[in-house]
Structures are given as structure tokens and as C-alpha cells.
Design a protein around this motif. Structure first.
Motif, PDB file in Angstrom:
ATOM      1  N   THR A 186      -1.701   8.390 -10.594  1.00 53.27           N
ATOM      2  CA  THR A 186      -0.879   8.578  -9.589  1.00 53.27           C
ATOM      3  C   THR A 186       0.159   9.630  -9.463  1.00 53.27           C
ATOM      4  N   HIS A 187       0.255  10.246 -10.762  1.00 53.14           N
ATOM      5  CA  HIS A 187       1.443  11.192 -10.922  1.00 53.14           C
ATOM      6  C   HIS A 187       1.075  12.406 -10.015  1.00 53.14           C
ATOM      7  N   CYS A 188      -0.061  12.832  -9.839  1.00 55.59           N
ATOM      8  CA  CYS A 188      -0.431  14.017  -9.139  1.00 55.59           C
ATOM      9  C   CYS A 188      -0.028  13.779  -7.699  1.00 55.59           C
ATOM     10  N   GLY A 189       0.136  12.597  -7.068  1.00 55.70           N
ATOM     11  CA  GLY A 189       0.433  12.355  -5.638  1.00 55.70           C
ATOM     12  C   GLY A 189       1.884  12.370  -5.353  1.00 55.70           C
ATOM     13  N   ILE A 190       2.887  12.321  -6.339  1.00 55.97           N
ATOM     14  CA  ILE A 190       4.399  12.188  -6.071  1.00 55.97           C
ATOM     15  C   ILE A 190       4.706  13.307  -5.016  1.00 55.97           C
ATOM     16  N   PRO A 191       5.198  12.856  -4.081  1.00 50.77           N
ATOM     17  CA  PRO A 191       6.000  11.498  -3.820  1.00 50.77           C
ATOM     18  C   PRO A 191       5.051  10.508  -3.065  1.00 50.77           C
ATOM     19  N   TRP A 192       5.341   9.290  -3.521  1.00 52.25           N
ATOM     20  CA  TRP A 192       4.374   7.986  -2.693  1.00 52.25           C
ATOM     21  C   TRP A 192       5.372   7.555  -1.811  1.00 52.25           C
ATOM     22  N   VAL A 193       4.907   6.999  -0.799  1.00 50.91           N
ATOM     23  CA  VAL A 193       5.798   6.245   0.368  1.00 50.91           C
ATOM     24  C   VAL A 193       5.080   5.050   0.612  1.00 50.91           C
ATOM     25  N   MET A 217       0.822  -1.252   0.109  1.00 50.51           N
ATOM     26  CA  MET A 217      -0.027   0.241  -0.217  1.00 50.51           C
ATOM     27  C   MET A 217       0.840   1.332  -0.019  1.00 50.51           C
ATOM     28  N   LEU A 218       0.517   2.391  -1.125  1.00 51.36           N
ATOM     29  CA  LEU A 218       1.395   3.557  -0.879  1.00 51.36           C
ATOM     30  C   LEU A 218       0.539   4.446  -0.263  1.00 51.36           C
ATOM     31  N   HIS A 219       1.109   5.537   0.189  1.00 54.31           N
ATOM     32  CA  HIS A 219       0.231   6.834   0.557  1.00 54.31           C
ATOM     33  C   HIS A 219       1.165   7.785  -0.002  1.00 54.31           C
ATOM     34  N   SER A 220       0.292   8.995  -0.371  1.00 50.91           N
ATOM     35  CA  SER A 220       0.791  10.346  -0.680  1.00 50.91           C
ATOM     36  C   SER A 220       0.078  11.349   0.178  1.00 50.91           C
ATOM     37  N   ILE A 279      -1.869  14.412  -1.858  1.00 49.72           N
ATOM     38  CA  ILE A 279      -3.223  14.425  -2.174  1.00 49.72           C
ATOM     39  C   ILE A 279      -4.041  13.518  -1.016  1.00 49.72           C
ATOM     40  N   ASN A 280      -3.365  13.147  -0.071  1.00 50.53           N
ATOM     41  CA  ASN A 280      -3.825  12.361   1.026  1.00 50.53           C
ATOM     42  C   ASN A 280      -4.679  11.335   0.514  1.00 50.53           C
ATOM     43  N   LYS A 281      -4.075  10.563  -0.041  1.00 51.48           N
ATOM     44  CA  LYS A 281      -4.667   9.348  -0.853  1.00 51.48           C
ATOM     45  C   LYS A 281      -3.915   8.006  -0.559  1.00 51.48           C
ATOM     46  N   TYR A 282      -4.379   6.844  -0.602  1.00 43.33           N
ATOM     47  CA  TYR A 282      -3.676   5.867  -0.484  1.00 43.33           C
ATOM     48  C   TYR A 282      -3.930   4.976  -1.878  1.00 43.33           C
ATOM     49  N   TYR A 283      -2.902   3.993  -2.340  1.00 45.46           N
ATOM     50  CA  TYR A 283      -2.979   3.346  -3.497  1.00 45.46           C
ATOM     51  C   TYR A 283      -2.513   1.839  -3.234  1.00 45.46           C
ATOM     52  N   VAL A 284      -3.571   1.192  -3.708  1.00 47.66           N
ATOM     53  CA  VAL A 284      -3.302  -0.377  -3.268  1.00 47.66           C
ATOM     54  C   VAL A 284      -3.054  -0.953  -4.888  1.00 47.66           C
ATOM     55  N   GLY A 285      -2.062  -1.804  -4.852  1.00 53.41           N
ATOM     56  CA  GLY A 285      -1.948  -2.587  -6.323  1.00 53.41           C
ATOM     57  C   GLY A 285      -1.088  -3.719  -5.861  1.00 53.41           C
ATOM     58  N   GLN A 286      -0.742  -4.443  -6.977  1.00 53.91           N
ATOM     59  CA  GLN A 286       0.067  -5.864  -6.820  1.00 53.91           C
ATOM     60  C   GLN A 286       1.085  -5.909  -7.879  1.00 53.91           C
ATOM     61  N   THR A 287       2.305  -6.365  -7.331  1.00 54.23           N
ATOM     62  CA  THR A 287       3.273  -6.402  -8.411  1.00 54.23           C
ATOM     63  C   THR A 287       4.468  -7.569  -7.872  1.00 54.23           C
TER      64      THR A 287
END
Length: 61
Positions: free
Chosen positions: A35-42, A1-4, A7-15
Motif C-alpha cells: 500500500t505504500h505505492c498508493g499514498i495518499p490513502w483516503v 475501506m480506503l481508496h488511493s 493507483i486507483n485502487k481500494y484497500y479493505v481491512g479491519q482494525t
């Protein structure tokens, strides 16, 4: 799970390669997804799961 925090959003994916995926999401030249608008992602959470074929075998046992 990534967080920005940007934009105060979470991103969930798989890789299969979490460091490569995180690098992609933080690269403004390569990332043309929303997700480019949320850089940086942690990275906040990373979980490993068995491959789909192994999960299917476990289900039938």
C-alpha cells in the motif's frame, strides 16, 4: 475501506483504530507493505461490527 487515487485502487481491512491504521498506510517511513505505492490513502467507508465473541453468542441465540 480506503481508496488511493494515485493507483486507483481500494484497500479493505479491519482494525480497532481506524485513524491509526490510516496514518500507518499514509506514512512512507513505516509502511513497507504494497500500500505504500498508493499514498495518499483516503478513508471512504468505515463500518463497526461487534467483537467475534459477541457475534458467536448472537448466532447461537
Amino acid at each position: 475501506m480506503l481508496h488511493s487515487e494515485t493507483i486507483n485502487k481500494y484497500y479493505v481491512g479491519q482494525t480497532e483504530d481506524t485513524s491509526k491504521r490510516l496514518s500507518f498506510h499514509n506514512d512512507p517511513e513505516k509502511n513497507n507493505t504494497w500500500t505504500h505505492c498508493g499514498i495518499p490513502w483516503v478513508a471512504k467507508i468505515s463500518m463497526a461490527f461487534p467483537p467475534p465473541a459477541v457475534r458467536k453468542l448472537s448466532y447461537w441465540r
